[in-house]
Write a protein that holds these residues in place. Structure first.
Motif, PDB file in Angstrom:
ATOM      1  N   GLU A 162     -22.073   3.148  38.697  1.00 15.22           N
ATOM      2  CA  GLU A 162     -22.750   3.814  39.805  1.00 15.22           C
ATOM      3  C   GLU A 162     -23.833   2.887  40.326  1.00 15.22           C
TER       4      GLU A 162
ATOM      5  N   CYS B 232     -14.552   0.862  35.145  1.00 11.86           N
ATOM      6  CA  CYS B 232     -13.929   2.154  35.393  1.00 11.86           C
ATOM      7  C   CYS B 232     -12.760   1.901  36.343  1.00 11.86           C
TER       8      CYS B 232
ATOM      9  N   GLU C 281      -9.581   7.584  31.619  1.00 11.23           N
ATOM     10  CA  GLU C 281     -10.420   8.581  32.285  1.00 11.23           C
ATOM     11  C   GLU C 281      -9.672   9.904  32.417  1.00 11.23           C
TER      12      GLU C 281
ATOM     13  N   SER D 149     -11.246  12.524  34.530  1.00  6.10           N
ATOM     14  CA  SER D 149     -11.970  13.241  35.576  1.00  6.10           C
ATOM     15  C   SER D 149     -11.945  12.394  36.842  1.00  6.10           C
ATOM     16  N   TRP D 150     -11.777  13.079  37.988  1.00  9.75           N
ATOM     17  CA  TRP D 150     -11.664  12.374  39.263  1.00  9.75           C
ATOM     18  C   TRP D 150     -12.374  13.161  40.364  1.00  9.75           C
ATOM     19  N   GLN D 151     -12.562  12.506  41.488  1.00  7.25           N
ATOM     20  CA  GLN D 151     -13.089  13.156  42.688  1.00  7.25           C
ATOM     21  C   GLN D 151     -12.181  12.830  43.868  1.00  7.25           C
TER      22      GLN D 151
ATOM     23  N   ASN E 119     -14.023  18.022  42.843  1.00 12.80           N
ATOM     24  CA  ASN E 119     -13.845  17.493  41.496  1.00 12.80           C
ATOM     25  C   ASN E 119     -12.529  17.981  40.914  1.00 12.80           C
TER      26      ASN E 119
ATOM     27  N   SER F 222     -11.950   7.498  40.221  1.00 15.88           N
ATOM     28  CA  SER F 222     -12.073   7.903  38.820  1.00 15.88           C
ATOM     29  C   SER F 222     -13.539   8.131  38.477  1.00 15.88           C
ATOM     30  N   ILE F 223     -13.789   9.090  37.583  1.00 15.28           N
ATOM     31  CA  ILE F 223     -15.120   9.325  37.027  1.00 15.28           C
ATOM     32  C   ILE F 223     -15.020   8.988  35.547  1.00 15.28           C
ATOM     33  N   CYS F 224     -15.643   7.896  35.129  1.00 13.24           N
ATOM     34  CA  CYS F 224     -15.512   7.427  33.750  1.00 13.24           C
ATOM     35  C   CYS F 224     -16.663   7.871  32.862  1.00 13.24           C
TER      36      CYS F 224
ATOM     37  N   SER G 124     -21.102   9.579  33.216  1.00 14.60           N
ATOM     38  CA  SER G 124     -22.108  10.157  34.109  1.00 14.60           C
ATOM     39  C   SER G 124     -22.685   9.135  35.068  1.00 14.60           C
TER      40      SER G 124
ATOM     41  N   ASN H 251     -18.390   5.176  38.050  1.00 11.94           N
ATOM     42  CA  ASN H 251     -17.246   5.612  38.830  1.00 11.94           C
ATOM     43  C   ASN H 251     -16.430   4.405  39.261  1.00 11.94           C
TER      44      ASN H 251
END
Length: 414
Positions: A24, A131, A159, A161-163, A180, A203-205, A207, A210
Motif C-alpha cells: 500500500e 502481492c 491470497e 481476498s480481493w476488491q 470486497n 488482490s488484498i494480501c 492490511s 495490495n
C-alpha cells in the motif's frame, strides 16, 4: 427577379466532415491505482552490507529484461532517491555508506516510459514477496438479467481476498464503486442496461499490501438487436449564428425518437448535454466558440436505446458574423461574394430541410438559398438542393437546369 434552380452533379471535391503489485503506497509516487500491463517482480531480495559499501541484489526476472532500482536512507520518498538501471546480469550496488540504514525499491521498465508499480521497501538482509495480481479476469453481463454483471478471476498466489472496482466507461481509478470479495467471483447488481461500464480487480494480501488494479474489462451497454442505431449523422454551424448548430441523421429503424448528447470535444458519454428529438433533424443553441463532439442514439422504448453513434465533431467557430454570406457563386462569369438568404432568411433559419419525413430509402434535401442583391429588379437567386448523402462542406461543380445552361461553380460556406 431571375430564379435559377440547381441540382448537384455527382462529381465533387470534398471530404466528409462528418499486472503488477506493491505494498500500500506510503508516497504518491508509489500509487498503484494507475493500471499497467508492465509486471512488477514478485520477489525482491537485498543482501546485508559487505565491505561497508556494497549489497547484492536479487529479484524475479520472469517478466522483462530491464529494471530500475531506487534507494536512499530509511524513510526516503520515491523520486528523491538514487536510481540505478539493472539488467538480468546486474547483481550489486556499490558506493554505499557504512552506518546508513538504507531502503531499496525495484520496478520493471517496459519501454516508452512504461513502468510497473514499485516493489519495496526492502532493507539490507531482507526479502519481500509481492502481492500478486489476479489473472484470467472476465466481466460479462448476464443474459437472464442485463442489470447484473458476473465478474471472475483466478488467484495468482495464496491470497484469499480481493476488491472489484467499477464505474461508467472511462472513469478514473479511485472514483469508482469498490466491492470486497472473499471468493474469486462476484455478481455486481443494480447496473443500467443502457450504460457501458469498466471493471477492475486487485488482490488484498494483508492490511497494508495490495496488488495493482488489473483492467479495465469493458462491459458494453445492452443493445436489443431490434433497436438499430441511426446513420448518416451530419452536424454544422449556422452560417449566420455561431452559437447555433443543426444536426441531421437517418433513422435506423421505425423509431420516432432520438437522444443527442454533446459537449466539448473529447467529453465522456454521460457527462455531456442531452437533447431529445422527435424528428431526424434538430437545432442546438447556445454553443460557445470551441470545438464540440456530438453523439446520437435511437430511443426504441422507455427502457431500450440503441448504441451511441459518434463522435461527430463540430469544429471551433471561426468568428462568422451575422452579415457574412451564406454562399458565393460565379454566375455567367460574374463573381458574387455576398449572397445572403432571401425567402427564409428573415426567419433566422438559414438552412431548410425538405422532405424531412421521407421514408428511409428516399433522400431528404438541404435547401440553401442565396440572392446576389436585395434589389428584386436586378437580383439573381440561386437555390441549391443537396440530398442528404452529400451534406458536407466543399467546392461543387454545378449545372443549371431548364432556365440556364451555363456551368456555375459554387462554394458552400455553411
Amino acid at each position: 427577379m431571375k430564379n435559377i434552380f440547381l441540382f448537384l452533379q455527382l462529381s465533387f471535391a470534398s471530404v466528409l466532415i462528418l499486472t503488477s503489485c506493491s505494498k500500500e503506497p506510503i508516497d504518491k509516487e508509489l500509487s498503484s491505482d494507475i493500471p499497467t500491463s508492465c509486471i512488477t517482480p514478485s520477489i525482491f531480495a537485498v543482501s546485508t552490507l559487505s565491505n561497508d559499501n556494497m549489497v547484492q541484489i536479487d529479484w524475479d526476472k520472469t517478466f522483462g529484461d530491464a529494471w530500475e532500482i531506487q534507494y536512499g536512507a530509511e524513510g526516503f520518498s520515491i523520486g528523491t532517491g538514487t536510481i540505478v538501471d539493472f539488467t538480468s546480469t546486474s547483481s550489486s550496488i556499490t558506493g554505499l555508506t557504512a552506518g546508513v540504514n538504507y531502503e531499496f525499491y525495484i520496478r520493471t521498465k517496459c519501454g516508452n516510459n512504461n513502468f510497473s508499480a514499485w516493489l519495496g521497501p526492502v532493507s539490507p538482509g531482507n526479502e519481500l514477496t509481492a502481492c500478486t495480481s489476479p489473472t484470467n479476469f472476465t466481466a460479462t453481463r448476464l443474459l437472464t438479467d442485463v442489470t447484473k454483471v458476473s465478474v471472475s478471476w483466478l488467484a495468482n498466489g495464496d491470497e484469499n481476498s480481493w476488491q472489484v472496482q467499477y464505474g461508467n466507461t472511462g472513469f478514473t481509478i479511485g472514483n469508482g464503486t469498490i466491492l470486497n470479495s472473499t471468493t474469486n467471483n462476484k455478481v455486481v447488481s443494480n447496473l443500467l442496461e443502457n450504460a457501458s461500464y469498466d471493471f477492475y480487480v486487485r488482490s488484498i494480501c494483508s492490511s497494508d499490501q495490495n496488488s495493482a488494479w488489473i483492467g479495465p474489462i469493458v462491459v458494453n451497454a445492452f443493445v436489443d438487436p431490434a433497436c438499430v442505431a441511426p446513420t448518416n449523422i451530419a452536424v454544422f454551424r449556422s452560417a449566420t449564428n455561431n452559437s447555433q448548430a443543426v444536426i441531421n441523421w437517418d433513422a435506423g429503424g421505425t423509431e420516432t425518437s432520438w437522444e443527442i448528447q454533446y459537449g466539448s470535444a473529447g467529453f465522456v458519454i454521460g457527462a455531456g448535454i442531452s437533447v431529445i428529438a422527435d424528428f431526424t433533424s434538430t437545432s442546438i443553441t447556445e454553443l460557445e466558440m470551441g470545438s464540440y463532439d456530438f453523439y446520437v442514439r435511437a430511443i426504441c422504448s422507455v427502457s431500450q436505446n440503441s448504441i451511441w453513434v459518434g463522435p461527430i465533431n463540430l469544429a471551433e467557430a471561426s468568428g462568422i458574423g451575422s452579415n457574412e454570406a451564406l454562399m458565393r457563386a460565379n454566375i455567367a462569369g460574374i463573381q458574387y461574394d455576398n449572397m445572403v438568404p432571401y425567402v427564409y432568411g428573415t426567419t433566422g433559419i438559414d438552412v431548410v430541410v425538405l422532405n424531412n419525413a421521407a421514408p428511409i430509402a428516399e433522400p431528404r434535401y438541404l435547401w440553401i438559398q442565396g440572392v446576389t442583391t436585395d434589389n428584386l429588379l436586378i437580383s439573381s437567386e440561386i437555390s441549391l438542393y443537396l440530398p442528404n448523402s452529400l451534406w458536407e462542406n466543399g467546392d461543387y461543380a454545378l449545372f443549371a437546369l431548364i432556365t440556364c445552361r451555363e456551368q456555375i461553380s459554387v462554394k458552400l460556406n455553411y
